[in-house]
Design a protein around this motif. Structure first.
Motif, PDB file in Angstrom:
ATOM      1  N   SER A 251     -21.348 -21.300-101.661  1.00  0.00           N
ATOM      2  CA  SER A 251     -21.476 -20.736-100.308  1.00  0.00           C
ATOM      3  C   SER A 251     -20.419 -19.671-100.035  1.00  0.00           C
ATOM      4  CB  SER A 251     -21.344 -21.859 -99.270  1.00  0.00           C
ATOM      5  OG  SER A 251     -22.376 -22.816 -99.415  1.00  0.00           O
ATOM      6  N   ALA A 252     -19.242 -19.823-100.635  1.00  0.00           N
ATOM      7  CA  ALA A 252     -18.125 -18.935-100.320  1.00  0.00           C
ATOM      8  C   ALA A 252     -18.138 -17.645-101.127  1.00  0.00           C
ATOM      9  CB  ALA A 252     -16.800 -19.676-100.556  1.00  0.00           C
ATOM     10  N   ALA A 253     -18.801 -17.640-102.275  1.00  0.00           N
ATOM     11  CA  ALA A 253     -18.711 -16.504-103.197  1.00  0.00           C
ATOM     12  C   ALA A 253     -19.187 -15.208-102.570  1.00  0.00           C
ATOM     13  CB  ALA A 253     -19.510 -16.797-104.465  1.00  0.00           C
ATOM     14  N   GLU A 254     -18.347 -14.177-102.684  1.00  0.00           N
ATOM     15  CA  GLU A 254     -18.697 -12.830-102.242  1.00  0.00           C
ATOM     16  C   GLU A 254     -18.237 -11.846-103.314  1.00  0.00           C
ATOM     17  OE1 GLU A 254     -17.131 -11.897 -98.443  1.00  0.00           O
ATOM     18  OE2 GLU A 254     -18.223 -13.469 -97.388  1.00  0.00           O
ATOM     19  N   GLY A 255     -19.002 -10.817-103.538  1.00  0.00           N
ATOM     20  CA  GLY A 255     -18.625  -9.834-104.543  1.00  0.00           C
ATOM     21  C   GLY A 255     -19.055 -10.268-105.934  1.00  0.00           C
ATOM     22  N   SER A 256     -19.131  -9.305-106.826  1.00  0.00           N
ATOM     23  CA  SER A 256     -19.687  -9.559-108.150  1.00  0.00           C
ATOM     24  C   SER A 256     -18.842 -10.507-108.983  1.00  0.00           C
ATOM     25  CB  SER A 256     -19.873  -8.236-108.901  1.00  0.00           C
ATOM     26  OG  SER A 256     -18.630  -7.570-109.056  1.00  0.00           O
ATOM     27  N   GLU A 257     -17.519 -10.410-108.917  1.00  0.00           N
ATOM     28  CA  GLU A 257     -16.671 -11.251-109.747  1.00  0.00           C
ATOM     29  C   GLU A 257     -16.743 -12.716-109.311  1.00  0.00           C
ATOM     30  OE1 GLU A 257     -15.054 -10.449-112.571  1.00  0.00           O
ATOM     31  OE2 GLU A 257     -16.143  -8.565-112.306  1.00  0.00           O
ATOM     32  N   GLU A 258     -16.744 -12.930-108.015  1.00  0.00           N
ATOM     33  CA  GLU A 258     -16.853 -14.303-107.524  1.00  0.00           C
ATOM     34  C   GLU A 258     -18.227 -14.889-107.857  1.00  0.00           C
ATOM     35  OE1 GLU A 258     -15.828 -14.697-103.447  1.00  0.00           O
ATOM     36  OE2 GLU A 258     -13.715 -14.182-103.760  1.00  0.00           O
ATOM     37  N   ARG A 259     -19.251 -14.095-107.710  1.00  0.00           N
ATOM     38  CA  ARG A 259     -20.596 -14.590-108.024  1.00  0.00           C
ATOM     39  C   ARG A 259     -20.736 -14.892-109.511  1.00  0.00           C
ATOM     40  NH1 ARG A 259     -22.277 -10.514-104.028  1.00  0.00           N
ATOM     41  NH2 ARG A 259     -22.821 -11.608-102.100  1.00  0.00           N
ATOM     42  N   LYS A 260     -20.091 -14.082-110.341  1.00  0.00           N
ATOM     43  CA  LYS A 260     -20.125 -14.343-111.790  1.00  0.00           C
ATOM     44  C   LYS A 260     -19.380 -15.641-112.107  1.00  0.00           C
ATOM     45  CE  LYS A 260     -19.311 -12.201-116.293  1.00  0.00           C
ATOM     46  NZ  LYS A 260     -18.751 -13.426-116.894  1.00  0.00           N
ATOM     47  N   LEU A 261     -18.251 -15.843-111.462  1.00  0.00           N
ATOM     48  CA  LEU A 261     -17.506 -17.092-111.641  1.00  0.00           C
ATOM     49  C   LEU A 261     -18.371 -18.287-111.270  1.00  0.00           C
ATOM     50  CD1 LEU A 261     -14.887 -18.833-111.958  1.00  0.00           C
ATOM     51  CD2 LEU A 261     -14.445 -18.335-109.526  1.00  0.00           C
ATOM     52  N   VAL A 262     -18.999 -18.212-110.120  1.00  0.00           N
ATOM     53  CA  VAL A 262     -19.827 -19.327-109.647  1.00  0.00           C
ATOM     54  C   VAL A 262     -21.030 -19.534-110.556  1.00  0.00           C
ATOM     55  CG1 VAL A 262     -21.332 -20.087-107.775  1.00  0.00           C
ATOM     56  CG2 VAL A 262     -19.048 -19.211-107.259  1.00  0.00           C
ATOM     57  N   ALA A 263     -21.619 -18.453-111.048  1.00  0.00           N
ATOM     58  CA  ALA A 263     -22.759 -18.579-111.965  1.00  0.00           C
ATOM     59  C   ALA A 263     -22.335 -19.290-113.248  1.00  0.00           C
ATOM     60  CB  ALA A 263     -23.340 -17.202-112.281  1.00  0.00           C
ATOM     61  N   ASP A 264     -21.157 -18.940-113.770  1.00  0.00           N
ATOM     62  CA  ASP A 264     -20.649 -19.592-114.982  1.00  0.00           C
ATOM     63  C   ASP A 264     -20.379 -21.071-114.730  1.00  0.00           C
ATOM     64  OD1 ASP A 264     -20.771 -17.181-116.306  1.00  0.00           O
ATOM     65  OD2 ASP A 264     -18.620 -16.751-116.119  1.00  0.00           O
ATOM     66  N   LEU A 265     -19.740 -21.362-113.598  1.00  0.00           N
ATOM     67  CA  LEU A 265     -19.423 -22.757-113.278  1.00  0.00           C
ATOM     68  C   LEU A 265     -20.692 -23.563-113.023  1.00  0.00           C
ATOM     69  CD1 LEU A 265     -16.310 -22.335-110.937  1.00  0.00           C
ATOM     70  CD2 LEU A 265     -16.337 -23.088-113.329  1.00  0.00           C
ATOM     71  N   THR A 266     -21.686 -22.936-112.393  1.00  0.00           N
ATOM     72  CA  THR A 266     -22.955 -23.622-112.139  1.00  0.00           C
ATOM     73  C   THR A 266     -23.645 -23.993-113.447  1.00  0.00           C
ATOM     74  OG1 THR A 266     -23.271 -22.526-109.998  1.00  0.00           O
ATOM     75  CG2 THR A 266     -25.229 -23.423-111.065  1.00  0.00           C
ATOM     76  N   ARG A 267     -23.658 -23.075-114.377  1.00  0.00           N
ATOM     77  CA  ARG A 267     -24.275 -23.339-115.678  1.00  0.00           C
ATOM     78  C   ARG A 267     -23.569 -24.522-116.374  1.00  0.00           C
ATOM     79  NH1 ARG A 267     -23.013 -19.059-117.730  1.00  0.00           N
ATOM     80  NH2 ARG A 267     -21.387 -19.732-119.163  1.00  0.00           N
ATOM     81  N   GLN A 268     -22.263 -24.529-116.317  1.00  0.00           N
ATOM     82  CA  GLN A 268     -21.502 -25.613-116.948  1.00  0.00           C
ATOM     83  C   GLN A 268     -21.658 -26.925-116.176  1.00  0.00           C
ATOM     84  OE1 GLN A 268     -17.865 -23.362-116.745  1.00  0.00           O
ATOM     85  NE2 GLN A 268     -17.874 -22.902-118.930  1.00  0.00           N
ATOM     86  N   TRP A 269     -21.695 -26.820-114.863  1.00  0.00           N
ATOM     87  CA  TRP A 269     -21.881 -28.017-114.028  1.00  0.00           C
ATOM     88  C   TRP A 269     -23.219 -28.685-114.324  1.00  0.00           C
ATOM     89  CZ3 TRP A 269     -19.602 -31.546-111.270  1.00  0.00           C
ATOM     90  CH2 TRP A 269     -20.313 -32.291-110.313  1.00  0.00           C
TER      91      TRP A 269
END
Length: 248
Positions: free
Chosen positions: A58-76
């Motif tokens: 919910s908090a992610a904004e900007g490309s770098e944060e979204r990439k971080l969340v996408a990576d963590l989501t895949r691992q989660w």
């Protein structure tokens, strides 16, 4: 436009703490041979980590944060079902590949979190990092206690932290946090209390192969993390600060 960073270090560190708590509870369930109490504890830890994952999304904004969340989501999506897959209670054992997914994916997620430098800083990041580090040490201790092969059968040796290094590292972090928050009465009390409880388990951490006491480590770590969490919540409020009680 990258936008203003919306993910905070506090959110990342709390999520990392939750990951290590899940790993701790996963292995503690094995140590306690499938006890219902520890099934419940593991379910609660997974729910807390899921909440942290949702917060980051919910908090992610900007490309770098979204990439971080996408990576963590895949691992989660690998980590969560593995953490839910401890079959000790039903079958008396858990598959090696399940244990490996829990151990290795937690380490991968932790590395990804710690490599991210774009989060906003907060006043109590050091205390949150201290809690997460303590919980990681405990998860490693319980992993070894749960596996007669010392975790090597499940590949945990690849990502293992060495207690001969981790113990002084934790003590340095604790000393720095005490210095940083010396002017905050509630937080100082909490850190002092954590320090007292640490002395009850320090020797067991140092000599973890000689005389394993997983229940003691699990119990005291839980108390220390909870005390520090409560202190962070109360540190900036005007309510009467608690003493956090004596060592149990």
């Amino acid at each position: 436009m990258q936008g203003i960073a919306a993910i905070s270090n506090a959110e990342l560190e709390d999520f990392e703490l939750a990951l290590w708590k899940v790993r701790s509870d996963f292995h503690m369930l094995t140590v306690m041979v499938g006890s219902k109490t520890y099934i419940s504890n593991l379910d609660g830890a997974i729910s807390q980590a899921q909440s942290g994952m949702d917060t980051l999304r919910s908090a992610a904004e900007g490309s770098e944060e979204r990439k971080l969340v996408a990576d963590l989501t895949r691992q989660w999506d690998v980590f969560k079902p593995a953490a839910q897959g401890n079959t000790m209670a039903e079958q008396g054992f858990t598959r090696t590949y399940t244990i490996q997914d829990v151990n290795e994916t937690a380490a991968e997620m932790s590395r990804r979190i710690e490599a991210f430098t774009g989060a906003t800083e907060g006043e109590y990041d050091d205390v949150r990092a201290l809690s997460a580090y303590l919980q990681r040490m405990t998860s490693e201790y319980l992993n070894v206690a749960a596996d007669p092969a010392g975790g090597m059968a499940s590949g945990a040796d690849v990502n293992r932290i060495e207690f001969k290094d981790a113990v002084p590292n934790f003590e340095s972090m604790l000393a720095a946090a005490k210095k940083n928050h010396a002017g905050d009465e509630a937080l100082s009390r909490a850190l002092d209390q954590a320090g007292v409880k640490w002395m009850f388990i320090r020797e067991s951490m140092v000599k973890f192969y000689e005389d394993a006491v997983p229940y003691l480590i699990y119990r005291y770590t839980s108390q220390m993390v909870e005390t520090m969490s409560q202190a962070i919540q109360l540190a900036s409020t005007d309510v009467e600060k608690p003493s956090f009680g004596p060592v149990e």
